[in-house]
Scaffold this motif. Structure first.
Motif, short mmCIF file in Angstrom:
data_model
loop_
_atom_site.label_atom_id
_atom_site.label_comp_id
_atom_site.label_asym_id
_atom_site.label_seq_id
_atom_site.Cartn_x
_atom_site.Cartn_y
_atom_site.Cartn_z
N ASP A 1 0.85 -1.19 0.00
CA ASP A 1 0.00 0.00 0.00
C ASP A 1 0.88 1.23 0.00
O ASP A 1 1.83 1.32 0.79
N VAL A 2 0.58 2.17 -0.89
CA VAL A 2 1.25 3.47 -0.83
C VAL A 2 0.18 4.53 -0.61
O VAL A 2 -1.01 4.28 -0.77
N GLU A 3 0.64 5.72 -0.24
CA GLU A 3 -0.31 6.75 0.18
C GLU A 3 -1.22 7.22 -0.96
O GLU A 3 -2.39 7.49 -0.76
N LYS A 4 -0.65 7.29 -2.18
CA LYS A 4 -1.38 7.83 -3.32
C LYS A 4 -1.19 6.96 -4.53
O LYS A 4 -0.08 6.48 -4.78
N GLY A 5 -2.25 6.81 -5.31
CA GLY A 5 -2.13 6.04 -6.53
C GLY A 5 -1.36 6.78 -7.61
O GLY A 5 -1.16 7.98 -7.53
N THR A 6 -0.93 6.03 -8.64
CA THR A 6 -0.29 6.65 -9.80
C THR A 6 -1.15 6.35 -11.03
O THR A 6 -1.92 5.40 -11.04
N TYR A 7 -0.96 7.16 -12.06
CA TYR A 7 -1.84 7.09 -13.23
C TYR A 7 -1.87 5.69 -13.87
O TYR A 7 -0.85 5.11 -14.18
N HIS A 8 -3.10 5.20 -14.10
CA HIS A 8 -3.27 4.02 -14.95
C HIS A 8 -4.23 4.34 -16.08
O HIS A 8 -4.00 3.99 -17.22
N ARG A 9 -5.34 4.99 -15.75
CA ARG A 9 -6.26 5.51 -16.77
C ARG A 9 -7.13 6.56 -16.11
O ARG A 9 -7.10 6.70 -14.90
N THR A 10 -7.92 7.27 -16.89
CA THR A 10 -8.71 8.36 -16.34
C THR A 10 -9.89 7.82 -15.53
O THR A 10 -10.83 7.25 -16.10
N HIS A 11 -9.82 7.98 -14.24
CA HIS A 11 -10.93 7.57 -13.39
C HIS A 11 -11.91 8.73 -13.25
O HIS A 11 -11.56 9.88 -13.49
N SER A 12 -13.14 8.40 -12.85
CA SER A 12 -14.20 9.40 -12.79
C SER A 12 -14.48 9.77 -11.34
O SER A 12 -14.77 8.90 -10.51
N ALA A 13 -14.41 11.06 -11.05
CA ALA A 13 -14.71 11.52 -9.69
C ALA A 13 -16.13 11.11 -9.31
O ALA A 13 -16.40 10.77 -8.16
#
Ligand SMILES: *Cc1c(COP(=O)(O)O)cnc(C)c1O
Length: 415
Positions: A265-277
């Motif tokens: 587990d890390v604190e923040k994700g990194t880009y994989h694809r555009t997620h929707s808020a």
């Protein structure tokens, strides 16, 4: 000159979703969806929301698997990620007892087929390395069936639906997991219909290494938000060795946006694809609702209301052949036998959304996803009775009322 063809604004009516899914979305989920701002997929609150969803999902699934997250889409999206570790030539045993496990089997055959096998029959490959164990519609897969097939074929993977929504049958997940352990086979389970409805913890089934579900059934979120998945470390290690031919549905890469990197587990994700808020916000609220109620309490509610619906339709002369608690699958009384499709269509025309079975034999499916009140079940029962009467069938209204009252009042008296 061409004239633009403009249609009137699309209006979709309010319906009662009384089928196998999608379920009735909770008002809190809809409010969360429409209340989200236009934050992009790397906004701090969106990333924090995804990490919180991941942590809540581990509680909902009952697991310490690090690789537990949501796959953008529907149930098949999550299943496609789960089956992505199956490589051409892999030996697989698949148990098929209805529509959905049948499609799981097709997915597996597409993944396990060699290039030559796929080219031979591109839409319905029949690879030599996949054994499909066909179990008749209406019959559950038992631990004995799994034991026998795994002992005989010694595959790398075994696949089963936990709850087969096509026929409304619960398959033996404990027997499946134990047989997988005994034969050192990695189990993969389609839990699309059971998650959020049955009280189970996936860590109690160590023979199963991959799990996939959907947003819009027991989790009461919107379709095309997030399909929950979970993978053991052994699954991930296996995948690391073989790789898989997908970027977007890669279990390791898809996990990165949820803050799971190098198995931690890390604190923040990194880009994989555009997620929707919007999707993140809706999913987050759906998981909060699930955990506020608690899986054991929700499972009890489903069992309680399904029993009442079952008694009421039996009082109309219908034969119930299912044993799931979110759904009854039934045959009409003999005087109306063969007219199931007609009855379903007349109900659907009135926005009472019940379903037929999608593969033979034709039966009627009435679901109660997020319809867990006496008033909602009574409304379903009255609408169904009216539909039978409208087709010329007879329903003894007093008997049906008596069945409903018995189910509800006895339960109240027992408290
Ligand atoms: C509904 C269902 C699916 C398919 O899910 P979608 O959300 O329609 O993609 C797969 N398996 C089972 C057991 C289901 O009930």
């Amino acid at each position: 000159m061409t004239v633009a063809q403009l249609f009137p604004k699309l209006e979709i009516p309010e319906t009662i979703a009384a089928g196998p899914g999608p379920g009735n979305t909770d008002a809190r989920v809809l409010a969360a969806f429409s209340g989200a701002g236009i934050a992009d997929h790397m906004h701090g609150d969106v990333l924090r929301g995804m990490v919180e969803c991941k942590l809540m999902l581990r509680q909902v699934w009952g697991t310490e698997n690090i690789h537990t997250f949501g796959v953008a889409g529907t149930g098949w999206s999550g299943l496609d990620v789960m089956f992505s570790a199956i490589m051409p030539g892999d030996k697989v045993v698949v148990f098929n007892n209805g529509t959905f496990s049948g499609i799981d089997g097709l997915t597996v055959r597409m993944k396990a087929a060699t290039a030559a096998e796929l080219a031979l029959n591109p839409l319905d490959p029949k690879p030599a390395s996949v054994v499909v164990v066909d179990v008749p519609h209406g019959v559950s897969v038992t631990g004995g069936m799994v034991e026998e097939a795994l002992a005989r074929h010694k595959p790398k993977w075994a696949c089963m639906a936990h709850w087969e929504t096509g026929s409304g049958r619960i398959n033996d997940i404990r027997g499946f997991s134990e047989a997988c352990e005994r034969h050192d086979v990695m189990g993969l389970v389609d839990a699309v219909s059971s998650l959020g409805v049955e009280d189970f913890r996936i860590d109690d089934f160590p023979g199963v290494h991959g799990w996939a579900s959907c947003p819009q059934k027991g989790i009461c979120c919107l379709p095309l938000t997030y399909a929950p998945v979970s993978f053991t470390d052994r699954y991930i290690e296996t995948l690391k060795k073989t790789g898989t031919r997908t970027f977007v549905h890669h279990p390791i890469m898809e996990a990165r946006h949820w803050g799971i990197i190098d198995g931690k587990d890390v604190e923040k994700g990194t880009y994989h694809r555009t997620h929707s808020a919007y999707a993140v916000s809706a999913f987050h609220e759906a998981l909060r609702i699930t955990l506020q109620q608690g899986i054991p309490a929700r499972a009890k509610e489903y069992a309680f209301h399904e029993a009442a619906l079952r008694r009421a339709v039996r009082a109309m002369g219908c034969e119930v052949t299912s044993n799931m608690t979110s759904l009854v699958v039934l045959n009409l009384p003999s005087e109306l036998a063969g007219r199931e499709m007609e009855l379903v269509q007349s109900c659907r025309a009135q926005n009472f959304g019940i379903w037929p079975t999608l593969s033979a034999p034709v039966q009627i499916r009435i679901g109660i996803l997020n319809l867990l009140t006496r008033a909602a079940i009574t409304d379903i029962v009255h609408r169904f009775a009216d539909a039978i009467r409208a087709m010329g069938g007879t329903v003894d209204g007093a008997r049906v009322e008596e069945a409903l009252n018995a189910a509800y009042d006895q339960a109240i008296a027992a408290e």
